[in-house]
Design a protein around this motif. Structure first.
Motif, short mmCIF file in Angstrom:
data_model
loop_
_atom_site.label_atom_id
_atom_site.label_comp_id
_atom_site.label_asym_id
_atom_site.label_seq_id
_atom_site.Cartn_x
_atom_site.Cartn_y
_atom_site.Cartn_z
N VAL A 55 56.41 42.64 39.93
CA VAL A 55 56.61 44.16 39.48
C VAL A 55 55.90 44.96 40.64
N GLY A 56 55.31 44.29 41.85
CA GLY A 56 54.87 45.00 42.77
C GLY A 56 53.33 45.39 42.71
N TYR A 57 52.70 44.52 42.02
CA TYR A 57 51.26 45.00 41.95
C TYR A 57 50.51 45.11 43.41
N GLN A 58 49.66 46.13 43.28
CA GLN A 58 48.64 46.35 44.55
C GLN A 58 47.23 46.73 44.49
N PRO A 59 46.40 45.97 44.87
CA PRO A 59 44.94 46.35 44.34
C PRO A 59 44.53 47.49 44.84
N ASP A 60 43.89 48.30 44.03
CA ASP A 60 43.10 49.41 44.59
C ASP A 60 44.27 50.75 44.91
N LEU A 61 45.33 50.58 44.44
CA LEU A 61 46.26 51.67 44.78
C LEU A 61 46.90 52.14 43.45
N PRO A 62 47.36 53.33 43.19
CA PRO A 62 48.12 53.67 42.08
C PRO A 62 49.24 52.62 41.96
N GLN A 63 49.54 52.39 40.62
CA GLN A 63 50.55 51.35 40.34
C GLN A 63 51.76 51.97 40.11
N THR A 64 53.12 51.41 40.34
CA THR A 64 54.11 51.83 40.06
C THR A 64 54.60 51.80 38.52
N PRO A 65 55.57 52.43 37.85
CA PRO A 65 55.79 52.16 36.47
C PRO A 65 56.03 50.84 36.14
N GLU A 66 56.87 50.19 37.04
CA GLU A 66 57.06 48.79 36.86
C GLU A 66 56.20 47.87 36.89
N ALA A 67 55.06 48.16 37.58
CA ALA A 67 53.71 47.38 37.68
C ALA A 67 53.10 47.54 36.31
N VAL A 68 53.11 48.78 35.77
CA VAL A 68 52.06 49.25 34.76
C VAL A 68 52.88 48.65 33.42
N THR A 69 54.15 48.30 33.53
CA THR A 69 54.90 48.13 32.53
C THR A 69 54.80 46.36 32.32
N GLY A 70 54.51 45.73 33.58
CA GLY A 70 54.14 44.42 33.77
C GLY A 70 52.71 44.12 32.92
N ILE A 71 51.93 44.68 33.38
CA ILE A 71 50.44 44.59 32.81
C ILE A 71 50.35 44.55 31.56
N GLN A 72 51.21 46.02 31.00
CA GLN A 72 51.38 45.87 29.42
C GLN A 72 51.89 44.75 28.65
N TRP A 73 53.07 44.31 29.30
CA TRP A 73 53.70 43.27 28.66
C TRP A 73 52.83 42.05 28.59
N ILE A 74 52.33 41.84 29.61
CA ILE A 74 51.41 40.60 29.79
C ILE A 74 50.29 40.50 28.73
N MET A 75 49.73 41.78 28.19
CA MET A 75 48.56 41.86 27.32
C MET A 75 49.16 41.99 26.07
N LEU A 76 50.30 42.44 25.64
CA LEU A 76 50.87 42.57 24.32
C LEU A 76 51.94 41.57 24.35
N GLY A 77 53.21 41.62 24.81
CA GLY A 77 54.19 40.86 24.51
C GLY A 77 53.84 39.43 24.45
N MET A 78 53.31 38.82 25.57
CA MET A 78 53.09 37.46 25.68
C MET A 78 52.14 36.97 24.36
#
Length: 460
Positions: free
Chosen positions: A399-422
């Motif tokens: 999803v294109g995660y980059q440390p210390d940078l604003p995340q793309t909508p895709e990266a935010v969705t990936g973080i949310q899915w990992i913490m909730l859906g999984m």
């Protein structure tokens, strides 16, 4: 006379000995030491790799996967050795106390290297720690099956161990952040992590040394060792053992996805980098609060029923949080507290039931497989944790995660899915598997009574 289908007579005396409350409380405090190490890995190591050492998420996930796989193999080897060596399990805890503390500190060393040399060194330190941790933790955990045969007292020991473990989680969550804040760069630098590791490593080593020397003695000595092949066959045919471990593997994956997402979620979804450590601390505090509550409920319902209740709580929490779309800090913290309550219930059941599966297997096959059971259990759980960590790394990379940078909508969705859906998916699967577990309320007590009544049980 052997029970039907028995392959050997390899039993410890089945006696519900009851060590004093003080002795088992001090024994349980060993989990404070173990969890200083383990919770640091769970809460901070992935973040340390990606945001302090600047490893890519995929590489960091691979290191954690390799470490988990090796940890499982090491746990199996330690279980085999402890089962067949005839050594008192306390010896392993005492001998490994200082080395595992040193190995933990080395996890947070930032070598002045780059590229493949840096990755190789980080991986080597990770594998070293996992080996030392297995050397101590497997015999320590297996001691529960030796120091008492009473299921109720085993549940008490498991609850006390969890209280100490949650206290350690709270100390790690709060202590790491505060120690890191004393150093330039805070949570984004390496010095703070190393200083915290020095403190936790020293405390853990000293406590394990004391516990190893003063733990309650075993109820007796093991009989003639059986072959590894026979012991593995007994475990494979032990339905209580197999279903419990498969169900816990699902919970372990859910817990890994949840806890290792917290820092990322607060930093890049909520937009509050200080909220992550605070949420982890609240989870640790919630764990301490909910252990006695679950113990009281389990005393009425039985441990197996407690598993289904915990699953219902966890899945309902995910559904509610996702439904309300809570991207603010307070709502996320409340969600994490409820999820921690559910995870506490699962862990209490697992550690209370795992020693009981030893007698279940002995009753069915006439062979007592003890330390090896805990080693195989650790292998299964570590493989599940490693797979979950690797999956997180791959998703973050995709999803294109980059440390210390604003995340793309895709990266935010990936973080949310990992913490909730999984977590929701894994908890649901664990409940389905647990339905096949035969250790219903009262089953273990009947097994212990029958074993004690058999000729050759050496009771007394």
């Amino acid at each position: 006379m052997k029970p039907p289908n028995a392959v050997a007579d390899h039993r410890l005396p089945v006696r519900p000995d009851r060590p004093s409350f003080g002795r088992i409380t001090f024994f349980a405090s060993g989990d404070f030491a173990c969890n200083l190490y383990w919770q640091s890995l769970s809460f901070y190591l992935l973040f340390f790799y990606t945001d302090a050492l600047r490893l890519s998420p995929a590489v960091a996930g691979f290191v954690l996967l390799a470490g988990a796989v090796w940890d499982g193999i090491a746990a199996l080897m330690v279980g085999i050795h402890a089962e067949r060596s005839g050594r008192d399990y306390r010896w392993f805890v005492t001998a490994g106390a200082l080395p595992v503390g040193i190995g933990f500190v080395l996890l947070y060393v930032a070598p002045p290297l780059e590229g493949a040399a840096l990755i190789g060194t980080v991986l080597a330190m990770h594998l070293l720690f996992r080996t030392l941790y297995a050397f101590v933790n497997i015999p320590y955990s297996a001691m529960t099956a030796r120091i008492t045969g009473d299921s109720g007292q085993r549940t008490l020991i498991s609850g006390l161990r969890m209280l100490f473990g949650t206290a350690a989680a709270l100390a790690v969550a709060l202590g790491t952040e505060r120690i890191a804040a004393l150093h330039p760069g805070g949570m984004g630098s390496t010095q703070g992590y190393f200083a915290a590791a020095l403190l936790f490593g020293a405390v853990g080593a000293l406590l394990l040394l004391m516990v190893g020397r003063s733990a309650p003695p075993a109820r007796g000595q093991a009989g003639t060792p059986v072959s590894l092949l026979v012991a593995m066959r007994v475990l494979a045919r032990n339905r209580a053992f197999v279903t419990l471990n498969l169900a816990m593997a699902g919970v372990g994956m859910a817990a890994t996805a949840l806890t290792r997402s917290v820092l990322y979620y607060f930093s890049y979804v909520v937009g509050d980098s200080t909220g992550g450590p605070a949420a982890l601390a609240m989870m640790g505090f919630a764990g301490a609060v909910f252990v006695p509550i679950w113990m009281a409920i389990g005393a009425r319902t039985g441990t197996r029923a407690l598993w289904f209740l915990s699953a219902a709580v966890g899945i309902a929490a995910v559904a509610a949080f996702a439904g309300f779309g809570g991207n603010d800090g307070p709502t996320a913290q409340m969600f994490l507290v409820v999820m921690q309550a559910a995870l506490v219930g699962f862990n209490l059941v697992f550690w209370a039931m795992l020693p009981d599966t030893v007698e279940y297997g002995e009753h069915r096959a006439g062979v007592r497989v003890e330390a090896l059971a805990f080693g195989v259990s650790a292998l299964v759980q570590k493989l599940a944790l490693g797979f979950a960590s690797a999956l997180m790394g791959m998703v973050y990379q995709l999803v294109g995660y980059q440390p210390d940078l604003p995340q793309t909508p895709e990266a935010v969705t990936g973080i949310q899915w990992i913490m909730l859906g999984m977590p929701a998916l894994c908890l649901g699967l664990s409940a389905l598997v647990m339905r096949a577990n035969p250790l219903r309320r009262g089953t273990h007590a009947a097994i212990v009574a029958d074993l004690a009544a058999r000729p050759g049980s050496r009771e007394g």
